[in-house]
Design a protein around this motif. Sequence first.
Motif, mmCIF file in Angstrom:
data_model
loop_
_atom_site.group_PDB
_atom_site.id
_atom_site.type_symbol
_atom_site.label_atom_id
_atom_site.label_comp_id
_atom_site.label_asym_id
_atom_site.label_seq_id
_atom_site.Cartn_x
_atom_site.Cartn_y
_atom_site.Cartn_z
ATOM 1 N N ILE A 159 -37.690 30.340 9.285
ATOM 2 C CA ILE A 159 -36.429 31.092 9.342
ATOM 3 C C ILE A 159 -36.673 32.718 8.897
ATOM 4 C CG2 ILE A 159 -34.103 31.362 8.275
ATOM 5 C CD1 ILE A 159 -34.346 28.567 7.621
ATOM 6 N N LYS A 160 -36.481 33.636 9.816
ATOM 7 C CA LYS A 160 -36.546 34.951 9.476
ATOM 8 C C LYS A 160 -35.513 35.579 8.667
ATOM 9 C CE LYS A 160 -37.908 39.261 11.810
ATOM 10 N NZ LYS A 160 -38.283 39.777 13.067
ATOM 11 N N GLY A 161 -35.999 36.172 7.679
ATOM 12 C CA GLY A 161 -35.067 36.790 6.640
ATOM 13 C C GLY A 161 -34.539 38.214 7.043
ATOM 14 N N ALA A 162 -34.438 39.042 5.902
ATOM 15 C CA ALA A 162 -33.560 40.346 5.958
ATOM 16 C C ALA A 162 -34.804 41.411 6.510
ATOM 17 C CB ALA A 162 -33.143 40.725 4.960
ATOM 18 N N ARG A 163 -36.243 40.973 6.433
ATOM 19 C CA ARG A 163 -36.956 42.065 6.423
ATOM 20 C C ARG A 163 -37.436 42.085 8.017
ATOM 21 N NH1 ARG A 163 -42.200 40.834 3.289
ATOM 22 N NH2 ARG A 163 -40.862 41.240 1.670
ATOM 23 N N LYS A 164 -36.235 42.863 8.834
ATOM 24 C CA LYS A 164 -36.301 43.209 10.086
ATOM 25 C C LYS A 164 -36.322 44.659 10.384
ATOM 26 C CE LYS A 164 -33.205 39.337 11.086
ATOM 27 N NZ LYS A 164 -31.861 38.911 11.430
ATOM 28 N N THR A 165 -36.873 45.112 11.513
ATOM 29 C CA THR A 165 -37.025 46.565 11.883
ATOM 30 C C THR A 165 -35.565 47.257 11.776
ATOM 31 O OG1 THR A 165 -38.879 45.827 13.267
ATOM 32 C CG2 THR A 165 -37.913 48.240 13.475
ATOM 33 N N SER A 166 -34.523 46.369 12.576
ATOM 34 C CA SER A 166 -33.419 47.130 12.491
ATOM 35 C C SER A 166 -32.680 47.132 11.014
ATOM 36 C CB SER A 166 -32.375 45.975 13.189
ATOM 37 O OG SER A 166 -32.064 45.199 12.303
ATOM 38 N N ASN A 167 -33.034 46.458 10.068
ATOM 39 C CA ASN A 167 -32.397 46.794 8.704
ATOM 40 C C ASN A 167 -33.253 48.028 8.234
ATOM 41 O OD1 ASN A 167 -30.672 44.486 8.661
ATOM 42 N ND2 ASN A 167 -32.111 43.299 7.739
ATOM 43 N N PHE A 168 -34.454 48.024 8.420
ATOM 44 C CA PHE A 168 -35.104 49.308 7.828
ATOM 45 C C PHE A 168 -34.574 50.506 8.406
ATOM 46 C CE2 PHE A 168 -38.538 46.212 6.534
ATOM 47 C CZ PHE A 168 -38.548 46.598 5.389
ATOM 48 N N CYS A 169 -34.402 50.598 9.708
ATOM 49 C CA CYS A 169 -33.708 51.673 10.707
ATOM 50 C C CYS A 169 -32.392 52.051 10.090
ATOM 51 C CB CYS A 169 -33.647 51.366 12.101
ATOM 52 S SG CYS A 169 -35.377 51.309 12.752
ATOM 53 N N TRP A 170 -31.591 51.162 9.932
ATOM 54 C CA TRP A 170 -30.277 51.341 9.290
ATOM 55 C C TRP A 170 -30.141 51.752 7.688
ATOM 56 C CZ3 TRP A 170 -26.365 52.354 12.041
ATOM 57 C CH2 TRP A 170 -25.947 51.741 13.218
ATOM 58 N N ALA A 171 -31.134 51.357 7.145
ATOM 59 C CA ALA A 171 -31.412 51.907 5.452
ATOM 60 C C ALA A 171 -31.824 53.315 5.715
ATOM 61 C CB ALA A 171 -32.356 50.980 4.948
ATOM 62 N N ILE A 172 -32.699 53.759 6.605
ATOM 63 C CA ILE A 172 -33.069 55.169 6.574
ATOM 64 C C ILE A 172 -31.976 55.945 7.196
ATOM 65 C CG2 ILE A 172 -34.625 56.646 7.882
ATOM 66 C CD1 ILE A 172 -36.721 54.487 7.666
ATOM 67 N N ILE A 173 -31.329 55.589 8.284
ATOM 68 C CA ILE A 173 -30.055 56.317 8.791
ATOM 69 C C ILE A 173 -29.011 56.475 7.706
ATOM 70 C CG2 ILE A 173 -28.118 56.230 10.613
ATOM 71 C CD1 ILE A 173 -30.147 54.830 12.286
ATOM 72 N N LEU A 174 -28.818 55.513 6.951
ATOM 73 C CA LEU A 174 -27.760 55.411 5.960
ATOM 74 C C LEU A 174 -28.047 56.230 4.710
ATOM 75 C CD1 LEU A 174 -24.973 54.186 5.167
ATOM 76 C CD2 LEU A 174 -26.087 52.392 4.389
ATOM 77 N N PHE A 175 -29.345 56.473 4.415
ATOM 78 C CA PHE A 175 -30.004 57.237 3.364
ATOM 79 C C PHE A 175 -29.711 58.533 3.723
ATOM 80 C CE2 PHE A 175 -33.609 59.448 1.101
ATOM 81 C CZ PHE A 175 -32.917 59.158 0.048
ATOM 82 N N LEU A 176 -30.241 59.021 4.961
ATOM 83 C CA LEU A 176 -30.002 60.328 5.373
ATOM 84 C C LEU A 176 -28.813 60.788 5.399
ATOM 85 C CD1 LEU A 176 -33.169 60.143 7.905
ATOM 86 C CD2 LEU A 176 -33.183 61.296 5.530
#
Length: 109
Positions: A13-30
């Motif tokens: 089962i794939k968890g929360a470690r997805k590329t889309s979550n990292f992209c959203w975290a970067i966009i939200l941080f900036l």
Amino acid sequence: MSCRSEHIWIEPIKGARKTSNFCWAIILFLGSLGFLLVGTSSYLGIVMSFYGITGLFISSYLWCTSSWNVGSGYDRFDIKDGIVCLLLVITLTYHFNPHKVINVNYFLS
């Protein structure tokens, strides 16, 4: 990629470690840094600063869940013994035989 033998089938089962979550975290941080910058440089920018701080909290939440890989695990189906085991943060085991008890194990990995 699942692993299968004659009697046991393991499905990851794939968890929360997805590329889309990292992209959203970067966009939200900036974006939240932009709101903080505008809020501190403008007159009466308390609302913009509030949005910036809220965005930083949500961004840190996304970074933590991605780095801890929340929701990952595997499902194990044992045809021979008639057991289904779902291994996430909580392990749920179900026996196919209705006369047996459902076993629930809690543990942190």
